[in-house]
Motif scaffolding. Sequence first.
Motif, mmCIF file in Angstrom:
data_model
loop_
_atom_site.group_PDB
_atom_site.id
_atom_site.type_symbol
_atom_site.label_atom_id
_atom_site.label_comp_id
_atom_site.label_asym_id
_atom_site.label_seq_id
_atom_site.Cartn_x
_atom_site.Cartn_y
_atom_site.Cartn_z
ATOM 1 N N SER A 157 54.626 63.081 92.469
ATOM 2 C CA SER A 157 53.323 63.722 92.306
ATOM 3 C C SER A 157 53.093 64.708 93.441
ATOM 4 N N LYS A 158 52.403 65.786 93.124
ATOM 5 C CA LYS A 158 52.052 66.739 94.171
ATOM 6 C C LYS A 158 50.860 66.239 94.972
ATOM 7 N N SER A 159 50.051 65.392 94.368
ATOM 8 C CA SER A 159 48.902 64.841 95.087
ATOM 9 C C SER A 159 48.631 63.434 94.579
ATOM 10 N N ILE A 160 49.134 62.460 95.309
ATOM 11 C CA ILE A 160 48.975 61.089 94.827
ATOM 12 C C ILE A 160 47.505 60.676 94.851
ATOM 13 N N GLY A 161 46.766 61.188 95.808
ATOM 14 C CA GLY A 161 45.341 60.846 95.903
ATOM 15 C C GLY A 161 44.576 61.314 94.672
ATOM 16 N N GLU A 162 44.831 62.558 94.251
ATOM 17 C CA GLU A 162 44.149 63.088 93.068
ATOM 18 C C GLU A 162 44.574 62.331 91.820
ATOM 19 N N ASP A 163 45.868 62.017 91.732
ATOM 20 C CA ASP A 163 46.345 61.257 90.566
ATOM 21 C C ASP A 163 45.658 59.901 90.488
ATOM 22 N N PHE A 164 45.534 59.261 91.641
ATOM 23 C CA PHE A 164 44.913 57.940 91.666
ATOM 24 C C PHE A 164 43.433 58.047 91.299
ATOM 25 N N LEU A 165 42.757 59.028 91.925
ATOM 26 C CA LEU A 165 41.319 59.202 91.670
ATOM 27 C C LEU A 165 41.031 59.549 90.214
ATOM 28 N N ASN A 166 41.939 60.306 89.602
ATOM 29 C CA ASN A 166 41.714 60.727 88.214
ATOM 30 C C ASN A 166 42.260 59.740 87.193
ATOM 31 N N GLY A 167 42.738 58.601 87.660
ATOM 32 C CA GLY A 167 43.220 57.581 86.738
ATOM 33 C C GLY A 167 44.587 57.863 86.157
ATOM 34 N N PHE A 168 45.319 58.794 86.755
ATOM 35 C CA PHE A 168 46.663 59.090 86.262
ATOM 36 C C PHE A 168 47.707 58.162 86.869
ATOM 37 N N SER A 169 47.280 57.423 87.859
ATOM 38 C CA SER A 169 48.180 56.432 88.452
ATOM 39 C C SER A 169 47.392 55.162 88.713
ATOM 40 N N ALA A 170 47.997 54.026 88.355
ATOM 41 C CA ALA A 170 47.281 52.759 88.508
ATOM 42 C C ALA A 170 47.317 52.263 89.944
ATOM 43 N N SER A 171 48.251 52.761 90.733
ATOM 44 C CA SER A 171 48.340 52.310 92.122
ATOM 45 C C SER A 171 49.057 53.362 92.956
#
Lengths: 453, 304
Positions: A273-287
């Motif tokens: 991911s280019k931005s794990i924080g954004e992915d996590f915040l947007n629900g694209f990553s569970a952890s």
Amino acid sequence: MSRNDYRTISRRGLLKAMSAGAGMAALAACAPAPTTTSGNESVAGPASEPVTLLLWSSYTGRNGEAEQALVDKFNEEMGDRDLQVDYQVQGNYEETAQKVTAALQAQDAPDVALLSDVWWFKFYLNQTLAPLNDLLESQNVDVTDYHDPLIEEGLRQGVYWWIPFARSTPLFYYNKELFDAAGLPDRGPETWDEFNQWAPDLVSADGDEPEVAAFVHPDSASYIAWLFQGVAWQFGGAYSNPDFTMRMTEDNTVDAGRFYHDTVHAYGWARPSKSIGEDFLNGFSASMMASTGSMGGLRQNAEFEFGTAFLPEQDYFGCCTGGAGLSILNTTDAEKLPLAMDYIAYVSNPENTVFWSKSTGYMPVRKSAATSAEMTSYYEEFPQFKTAVDQLELTRPQDSARVWVPNGDQIIGKGLERVTVLGEDAATVFADVNDTLIAEAAPVLETLAIVEG
Amino acid sequence: MVGTTTRRANTRVSSAERKEWLLFALLVGPNLFLFSVFTYWPLLYNGYLSMVRWDFLGPKVWVGLDNFTHLFTQGDFSFVLWNTFVFTVSAVGLICGLGLAVALLLNRSLLWRDGVRAVVFSPVMLSGAAMGIVWLFILDPRYGLLDILLNYVGLESPNWFLDTRWAMAGVIVVHVWKNLGYAVVIILAGLQAIPRELYEAALVDGAGAWGRFRAVTLPGLSPIFFFLFITTMLASFQSFDIIHVMTEGGPVNATTTLIYNLYDEAFKATRAGRAAVSAVVLFLGMFAITLVQMRFSERRVHYA
């Protein structure tokens, strides 16, 4: 051909050559500006005039607001002493270090600088930092109250050079709603094997592309080498020993790399991911594994409840420290040195440590702050933060290959990108990385021998 | 007597020459001084830096050609050179080709033509960094505008900046978009400078649209294209902001061009010597291209 002809050609030729050369050179000659040789001007005036301390730092957003509040509070309290801190944000950790380097060249360096875990050593090695032992003593700073693993990282041969301030550790974050929807318990996985069993349930697919990944890997610029370090330790490997013996090619380190590879390319439950924080915040990553310093922003912005947990174990538990600390540049005028230490002591005193930690998620660097009544009550209000503080006791300092080899973080990080993004075999990649680290460590060892004997 | 006259004449010539040279020196001197200080001296100093090991803080250690040897025999420097070639050739080709197409379109009588011209030119004036951030959103494979549009026709957006096959295409698209308006304006000016009579004569001679384009438009635009090739190539060599904001040279090193490698080596790795080698290679490459283009222009470019 007359003399005038020659003269005309000569002028035209000269102008032509100048313009052609100027165009080329302006683009290609990106050498740093020549060093100025002017002396270090004294900023401090006579005793009756206000003294300004120049502080360079890196935080923006919520963390920047918190640091600004600390500076404002300090300036208000120090108004009687005519001492003011001029707080200037210089960009991220790398940009701040670059600018401190340039400022040292220009002999116009700040008095106090925030330096990250991978940068302070370079300034130490080049003997541009002020030793802090006498200042700590003269300003009555209780060194023993700082958490031992944190304060000892800035200690070389019995001398303190770097005082912990915005220190962090990696932490396992998980989206409680997604965990619940997958029928998983409300806790982080105890081991990577356990997570490997859970993860497929967390992945939800949309066509060929997984809409939600169970886990995300950052890129090198977002410090994958910092986060993977603990994983290498959990598998029994490491990047290096403290004496710069590189260990990237050891079986255990390679196994950890292969595990990272498989999470993306074999198991398919993780993705780069280019931005794990954004992915996590947007629900694209569970952890995700991310810095404790991200917790303030997550708490402010997450529209779901998130949980925190210790990093998963494998054969061992492994978690490193990270973040940034404060140093005084040795170009600071002698009369300003105690004042600079006053600022460092102030922002890392127990009361302000509590404020800073609550505002940002960075670790309480003082033992008394971590056990204070205010912090204890905060743990009850926000138990996710308590997890981070509890884990702090189990952390250990980072491997020299990442923090002391110049660009070591990026050398390892780019290698890990080859594993996670390109799917290359960890053994091949880590062998390349190992060779590069050995070559890049050689000048450090030479300089270290001169500096420390 | 003859000798005296000649001497006087020589003196007059010499005096006139001296005045002329003095005027020349006065006019050129300030610029020469500035170029020397800010351009030629850094160029020479950069050459020196390419032969030392230096972290910008410690002492400089003379290493001769080691930095060159290292970059050309180890690491990914050949990949960086290839990236630079791909980026530059694609960007210049697309900017000039699309620029010509759009300019031909906007050279016709169209409704709102001036407004459209302004819109086409506007990206040139925008900051590359801000534009990079906006395009990151547009190209996001999960919630980007492009993904939404592609979904309408049953396609999925590529993972632009995490797929080494697409990352370079992504930064080229944005670079072309930013610089297209510049090319359009220059080509439009060139199109309008071509005498109408030539088209009329070609028409009388029975030339069709393609014939007129090939025989009148293209030759008439050759000095414009020569200028555009040089300026867009220089801009492509220097393109840093978009790459920095969008990919930071990644994933892995998929979008690391020479100028970005220079930044990486200098400011992330703090290896001044190897950064200087990148600058030397960049300089030599651009110098060679400029020489070729100048030679080409003398032979093939037609000035009306």
